[in-house]
Design an enzyme around this catalytic site. Sequence first.
Site, PDB file in Angstrom:
ATOM      1  N   LYS A 189      42.799 114.943  68.487  1.00  0.00           N
ATOM      2  CA  LYS A 189      42.890 113.504  68.760  1.00  0.00           C
ATOM      3  C   LYS A 189      41.535 112.806  68.641  1.00  0.00           C
ATOM      4  CE  LYS A 189      46.941 114.012  71.721  1.00  0.00           C
ATOM      5  NZ  LYS A 189      47.619 113.499  72.937  1.00  0.00           N
ATOM      6  N   TYR A 242      55.057 108.414  68.015  1.00  0.00           N
ATOM      7  CA  TYR A 242      55.318 108.586  69.454  1.00  0.00           C
ATOM      8  C   TYR A 242      56.523 107.769  69.931  1.00  0.00           C
ATOM      9  CZ  TYR A 242      51.094 111.327  70.380  1.00  0.00           C
ATOM     10  OH  TYR A 242      50.148 112.329  70.424  1.00  0.00           O
ATOM     11  N   PHE A 300      52.907 104.565  79.582  1.00  0.00           N
ATOM     12  CA  PHE A 300      51.657 104.872  78.881  1.00  0.00           C
ATOM     13  C   PHE A 300      51.743 104.644  77.373  1.00  0.00           C
ATOM     14  CE2 PHE A 300      53.889 109.023  79.412  1.00  0.00           C
ATOM     15  CZ  PHE A 300      54.028 109.394  78.079  1.00  0.00           C
ATOM     16  N   ARG A 348      51.244 126.017  72.711  1.00  0.00           N
ATOM     17  CA  ARG A 348      51.224 125.286  73.985  1.00  0.00           C
ATOM     18  C   ARG A 348      50.500 126.073  75.074  1.00  0.00           C
ATOM     19  NH1 ARG A 348      54.153 120.647  74.022  1.00  0.00           N
ATOM     20  NH2 ARG A 348      54.873 120.747  76.157  1.00  0.00           N
ATOM     21  N   THR A 373      49.451 119.067  79.737  1.00  0.00           N
ATOM     22  CA  THR A 373      49.082 117.732  79.237  1.00  0.00           C
ATOM     23  C   THR A 373      47.882 117.152  79.965  1.00  0.00           C
ATOM     24  OG1 THR A 373      51.420 117.359  78.726  1.00  0.00           O
ATOM     25  CG2 THR A 373      49.998 115.413  78.796  1.00  0.00           C
ATOM     26  N   ARG A 397      42.541 122.227  76.338  1.00  0.00           N
ATOM     27  CA  ARG A 397      42.466 120.957  77.074  1.00  0.00           C
ATOM     28  C   ARG A 397      41.540 121.077  78.287  1.00  0.00           C
ATOM     29  NH1 ARG A 397      48.821 119.589  76.325  1.00  0.00           N
ATOM     30  NH2 ARG A 397      48.655 118.091  74.622  1.00  0.00           N
ATOM     31  N   ASN A 409      43.542 113.690  75.747  1.00  0.00           N
ATOM     32  CA  ASN A 409      43.654 115.115  76.074  1.00  0.00           C
ATOM     33  C   ASN A 409      43.373 116.036  74.879  1.00  0.00           C
ATOM     34  OD1 ASN A 409      46.026 114.622  74.769  1.00  0.00           O
ATOM     35  ND2 ASN A 409      47.366 115.465  76.328  1.00  0.00           N
ATOM     36  N   HIS A 435      47.187 117.492  70.457  1.00  0.00           N
ATOM     37  CA  HIS A 435      48.642 117.393  70.594  1.00  0.00           C
ATOM     38  C   HIS A 435      49.249 118.676  70.048  1.00  0.00           C
ATOM     39  CE1 HIS A 435      52.777 116.068  70.020  1.00  0.00           C
ATOM     40  NE2 HIS A 435      52.687 116.495  68.779  1.00  0.00           N
ATOM     41  N   GLU A 470      57.530 116.426  62.888  1.00  0.00           N
ATOM     42  CA  GLU A 470      56.159 115.911  62.920  1.00  0.00           C
ATOM     43  C   GLU A 470      55.375 116.359  61.688  1.00  0.00           C
ATOM     44  OE1 GLU A 470      54.623 117.078  66.763  1.00  0.00           O
ATOM     45  OE2 GLU A 470      56.133 115.890  67.813  1.00  0.00           O
TER      46      GLU A 470
HETATM   47  P1  CMP Z   1      50.800 114.602  73.639  1.00  0.00           P
HETATM   48  O1  CMP Z   1      50.961 116.071  73.717  1.00  0.00           O
HETATM   49  O2  CMP Z   1      50.255 114.051  72.366  1.00  0.00           O
HETATM   50  O3  CMP Z   1      52.216 113.909  73.923  1.00  0.00           O
HETATM   51  C1  CMP Z   1      52.339 112.592  74.430  1.00  0.00           C
HETATM   52  C2  CMP Z   1      51.034 112.034  74.856  1.00  0.00           C
HETATM   53  O4  CMP Z   1      51.126 110.961  75.755  1.00  0.00           O
HETATM   54  C3  CMP Z   1      50.243 113.072  75.641  1.00  0.00           C
HETATM   55  O5  CMP Z   1      49.841 114.120  74.805  1.00  0.00           O
HETATM   56  C4  CMP Z   1      49.149 112.214  76.227  1.00  0.00           C
HETATM   57  O6  CMP Z   1      48.129 111.883  75.285  1.00  0.00           O
HETATM   58  C5  CMP Z   1      49.934 110.954  76.555  1.00  0.00           C
HETATM   59  N1  CMP Z   1      50.360 110.945  77.962  1.00  0.00           N
HETATM   60  C6  CMP Z   1      51.273 111.727  78.556  1.00  0.00           C
HETATM   61  N2  CMP Z   1      51.398 111.435  79.875  1.00  0.00           N
HETATM   62  C7  CMP Z   1      50.529 110.416  80.094  1.00  0.00           C
HETATM   63  C8  CMP Z   1      50.177 109.668  81.257  1.00  0.00           C
HETATM   64  N3  CMP Z   1      50.751 109.907  82.441  1.00  0.00           N
HETATM   65  N4  CMP Z   1      49.253 108.697  81.113  1.00  0.00           N
HETATM   66  C9  CMP Z   1      48.662 108.456  79.924  1.00  0.00           C
HETATM   67  N5  CMP Z   1      48.964 109.140  78.786  1.00  0.00           N
HETATM   68  C10 CMP Z   1      49.878 110.113  78.875  1.00  0.00           C
END
Ligand code: CMP
Length: 139
Positions: free
Chosen positions: A11, A51, A59, A87, A93, A104, A114, A117, A128
């Site tokens: 990211k 997304y 979010f 994962r 996450t 992470r 984070n 992805h 994807e």
């Molecule tokens: P990702 O694995 O890319 O999948 C969805 C993304 O949404 C996640 O990683 C984060 O970057 C974002 N995300 C998920 N939960 C939250 C949250 N509570 N607040 C802000 N961003 C979030």
Amino acid sequence: MDSDITFSIIKPDAVSKGYTGQILTRITGSGFTIAALRMVRLTRQQAEEFYYVHRERGFYRGLVEFMSSGPVIVMVLRKADAVDEFRKLIGSTDPATADRGTIRAEFATDVQKNAVHGADSPENARREASFFFPAIEIF
Ligand code: CMP
């Protein structure tokens, strides 16, 4: 085989901090091979589409803004049981709760920024991957 691929993004936070090389080393050092890889800057519209499943979440707007804020590395990775294995490698996450030693835990800033992805199912990995790569570019 389908369960042998996953889709990942390094990211904007991790790319801008110069972590791309270290993250790729962690990924390949954990037994994944790179089946496709490209650096790209998502348009806002592409980030919204990618997304879309999260469109109702609080979010979502911030996530779209962040994911289109700078270049990212998109890639397809190959390994047996790739989705689950990846994962485990990246951790949960929210980096605050990610296990020590995960990508992470080491490279992420917060739950949004984070670092990486990882697709959450083989079906989503395929969807994807095809968002960014035609089949002929997945090796
Ligand atoms: P990702 O694995 O890319 O999948 C969805 C993304 O949404 C996640 O990683 C984060 O970057 C974002 N995300 C998920 N939960 C939250 C949250 N509570 N607040 C802000 N961003 C979030």
